[in-house]
Design a protein around this motif. Sequence first.
Motif, PDB file in Angstrom:
ATOM      1  N   SER A   1      30.133  31.771  19.215  1.00  0.00           N
ATOM      2  CA  SER A   1      31.380  32.465  19.503  1.00  0.00           C
ATOM      3  C   SER A   1      31.002  33.897  19.864  1.00  0.00           C
ATOM      4  CB  SER A   1      32.278  32.437  18.267  1.00  0.00           C
ATOM      5  OG  SER A   1      33.431  33.190  18.498  1.00  0.00           O
ATOM      6  N   LEU A   2      31.625  34.422  20.887  1.00  0.00           N
ATOM      7  CA  LEU A   2      31.329  35.796  21.264  1.00  0.00           C
ATOM      8  C   LEU A   2      32.568  36.481  21.796  1.00  0.00           C
ATOM      9  CD1 LEU A   2      30.110  36.336  24.721  1.00  0.00           C
ATOM     10  CD2 LEU A   2      29.680  34.047  23.906  1.00  0.00           C
ATOM     11  N   LYS A   3      32.554  37.804  21.711  1.00  0.00           N
ATOM     12  CA  LYS A   3      33.636  38.617  22.257  1.00  0.00           C
ATOM     13  C   LYS A   3      33.114  39.287  23.516  1.00  0.00           C
ATOM     14  CE  LYS A   3      36.395  39.908  18.283  1.00  0.00           C
ATOM     15  NZ  LYS A   3      36.948  41.025  17.513  1.00  0.00           N
ATOM     16  N   LEU A   4      33.929  39.204  24.580  1.00  0.00           N
ATOM     17  CA  LEU A   4      33.594  39.870  25.830  1.00  0.00           C
ATOM     18  C   LEU A   4      34.569  41.014  26.073  1.00  0.00           C
ATOM     19  CD1 LEU A   4      32.957  36.866  28.253  1.00  0.00           C
ATOM     20  CD2 LEU A   4      31.257  38.284  27.099  1.00  0.00           C
ATOM     21  N   PRO A   5      34.079  42.188  26.451  1.00  0.00           N
ATOM     22  CA  PRO A   5      34.988  43.278  26.799  1.00  0.00           C
ATOM     23  C   PRO A   5      35.844  42.884  28.007  1.00  0.00           C
ATOM     24  CG  PRO A   5      32.727  44.065  26.587  1.00  0.00           C
ATOM     25  CD  PRO A   5      32.679  42.564  26.546  1.00  0.00           C
ATOM     26  N   ALA A   6      37.074  43.386  28.064  1.00  0.00           N
ATOM     27  CA  ALA A   6      38.004  43.039  29.140  1.00  0.00           C
ATOM     28  C   ALA A   6      37.407  43.262  30.537  1.00  0.00           C
ATOM     29  CB  ALA A   6      39.309  43.809  28.974  1.00  0.00           C
ATOM     30  N   PRO A   7      36.694  44.367  30.787  1.00  0.00           N
ATOM     31  CA  PRO A   7      36.122  44.530  32.131  1.00  0.00           C
ATOM     32  C   PRO A   7      35.099  43.448  32.483  1.00  0.00           C
ATOM     33  CG  PRO A   7      36.145  46.638  30.983  1.00  0.00           C
ATOM     34  CD  PRO A   7      36.515  45.581  29.975  1.00  0.00           C
ATOM     35  N   VAL A   8      34.361  42.966  31.487  1.00  0.00           N
ATOM     36  CA  VAL A   8      33.384  41.898  31.733  1.00  0.00           C
ATOM     37  C   VAL A   8      34.102  40.604  32.090  1.00  0.00           C
ATOM     38  CG1 VAL A   8      31.573  40.487  30.672  1.00  0.00           C
ATOM     39  CG2 VAL A   8      31.619  42.959  30.287  1.00  0.00           C
ATOM     40  N   VAL A   9      35.247  40.364  31.456  1.00  0.00           N
ATOM     41  CA  VAL A   9      36.037  39.170  31.768  1.00  0.00           C
ATOM     42  C   VAL A   9      36.461  39.202  33.231  1.00  0.00           C
ATOM     43  CG1 VAL A   9      38.187  37.939  31.286  1.00  0.00           C
ATOM     44  CG2 VAL A   9      36.798  38.828  29.398  1.00  0.00           C
ATOM     45  N   ARG A  10      36.884  40.387  33.710  1.00  0.00           N
ATOM     46  CA  ARG A  10      37.312  40.497  35.109  1.00  0.00           C
ATOM     47  C   ARG A  10      36.143  40.279  36.074  1.00  0.00           C
ATOM     48  NH1 ARG A  10      40.886  43.955  32.383  1.00  0.00           N
ATOM     49  NH2 ARG A  10      39.577  45.814  32.564  1.00  0.00           N
ATOM     50  N   VAL A  11      34.968  40.813  35.733  1.00  0.00           N
ATOM     51  CA  VAL A  11      33.780  40.604  36.578  1.00  0.00           C
ATOM     52  C   VAL A  11      33.405  39.123  36.585  1.00  0.00           C
ATOM     53  CG1 VAL A  11      31.294  41.058  36.773  1.00  0.00           C
ATOM     54  CG2 VAL A  11      32.873  42.941  36.328  1.00  0.00           C
ATOM     55  N   LEU A  12      33.428  38.505  35.419  1.00  0.00           N
ATOM     56  CA  LEU A  12      33.113  37.081  35.314  1.00  0.00           C
ATOM     57  C   LEU A  12      34.099  36.248  36.124  1.00  0.00           C
ATOM     58  CD1 LEU A  12      31.463  34.782  34.114  1.00  0.00           C
ATOM     59  CD2 LEU A  12      32.881  34.940  32.046  1.00  0.00           C
ATOM     60  N   LEU A  13      35.371  36.595  36.055  1.00  0.00           N
ATOM     61  CA  LEU A  13      36.387  35.871  36.824  1.00  0.00           C
ATOM     62  C   LEU A  13      36.144  36.031  38.323  1.00  0.00           C
ATOM     63  CD1 LEU A  13      38.893  34.130  36.917  1.00  0.00           C
ATOM     64  CD2 LEU A  13      40.268  36.216  36.729  1.00  0.00           C
ATOM     65  N   ASP A  14      35.830  37.242  38.769  1.00  0.00           N
ATOM     66  CA  ASP A  14      35.525  37.457  40.194  1.00  0.00           C
ATOM     67  C   ASP A  14      34.347  36.593  40.634  1.00  0.00           C
ATOM     68  OD1 ASP A  14      37.568  39.312  40.391  1.00  0.00           O
ATOM     69  OD2 ASP A  14      36.242  41.059  40.318  1.00  0.00           O
ATOM     70  N   ALA A  15      33.313  36.527  39.788  1.00  0.00           N
ATOM     71  CA  ALA A  15      32.142  35.717  40.122  1.00  0.00           C
ATOM     72  C   ALA A  15      32.511  34.234  40.190  1.00  0.00           C
ATOM     73  CB  ALA A  15      31.038  35.941  39.085  1.00  0.00           C
ATOM     74  N   LEU A  16      33.310  33.786  39.246  1.00  0.00           N
ATOM     75  CA  LEU A  16      33.717  32.369  39.232  1.00  0.00           C
ATOM     76  C   LEU A  16      34.561  32.014  40.451  1.00  0.00           C
ATOM     77  CD1 LEU A  16      34.538  31.937  35.447  1.00  0.00           C
ATOM     78  CD2 LEU A  16      32.727  30.754  36.712  1.00  0.00           C
ATOM     79  N   VAL A  17      35.450  32.911  40.855  1.00  0.00           N
ATOM     80  CA  VAL A  17      36.275  32.661  42.040  1.00  0.00           C
ATOM     81  C   VAL A  17      35.388  32.529  43.273  1.00  0.00           C
ATOM     82  CG1 VAL A  17      38.002  33.674  43.574  1.00  0.00           C
ATOM     83  CG2 VAL A  17      38.388  33.650  41.107  1.00  0.00           C
ATOM     84  N   GLY A  18      34.406  33.424  43.414  1.00  0.00           N
ATOM     85  CA  GLY A  18      33.478  33.326  44.540  1.00  0.00           C
ATOM     86  C   GLY A  18      32.702  32.022  44.527  1.00  0.00           C
ATOM     87  N   LEU A  19      32.197  31.648  43.364  1.00  0.00           N
ATOM     88  CA  LEU A  19      31.446  30.393  43.237  1.00  0.00           C
ATOM     89  C   LEU A  19      32.329  29.193  43.518  1.00  0.00           C
ATOM     90  CD1 LEU A  19      29.372  31.202  40.037  1.00  0.00           C
ATOM     91  CD2 LEU A  19      28.488  30.991  42.372  1.00  0.00           C
ATOM     92  N   SER A  20      33.589  29.252  43.083  1.00  0.00           N
ATOM     93  CA  SER A  20      34.492  28.111  43.302  1.00  0.00           C
ATOM     94  C   SER A  20      34.813  27.931  44.784  1.00  0.00           C
ATOM     95  CB  SER A  20      35.777  28.272  42.492  1.00  0.00           C
ATOM     96  OG  SER A  20      36.575  29.314  42.998  1.00  0.00           O
ATOM     97  N   ASP A  21      34.644  28.993  45.567  1.00  0.00           N
ATOM     98  CA  ASP A  21      34.803  28.904  47.025  1.00  0.00           C
ATOM     99  C   ASP A  21      33.503  28.485  47.714  1.00  0.00           C
ATOM    100  OD1 ASP A  21      37.463  29.621  46.932  1.00  0.00           O
ATOM    101  OD2 ASP A  21      37.080  31.750  47.278  1.00  0.00           O
TER     102      ASP A  21
END
Length: 149
Positions: free
Chosen positions: A47-67
């Motif tokens: 279990s880990l906690k991610l800072p909110a800005p890291v969540v947004r970066v991770l989401l951006d990366a996932l969106v790019g990968l999903s495309d």
Amino acid sequence: MPATARNVVPDQEDILLAKEASRLLAKLRDGDEPVELEMRRNGDSLSLKLPAPVVRVLLDALVGLSDGKPVTVVSQDTVLGTVQAAKFLGMSRTHLTKLIDSGEIKHHMVGSHRKMMFTDLIEYKTNDDEYRLRKAAEADKIAEELGLM
């Protein structure tokens, strides 16, 4: 590639997983609070906690990968050569060199090689994008005034 950059080229399985992960993570994108994640692999869990800005970066990366797009995460202090910088900016190395020589892009010399800070390339790209948007809006306004739209 510098040690401060990580490149991911997705295969079909990665694309499918990234689509699902981005769909779920998008629900937690907004807000300034850390996000708690539960992760499991081969019987191990954490279990880990991610800072909110890291969540947004991770989401951006996932969106790019999903495309199906390759995604690179680069540290802000990364130094790039002309070939890497030109590729990032989507231009030829020759054009980049002209921009460097004219002073439009900051650089420093390492021996006979031009090197640029990634942050300086981001600054140039942001300014160039804003300039292009302003010019496009001006062109639209003129076309409208001339009755072409």
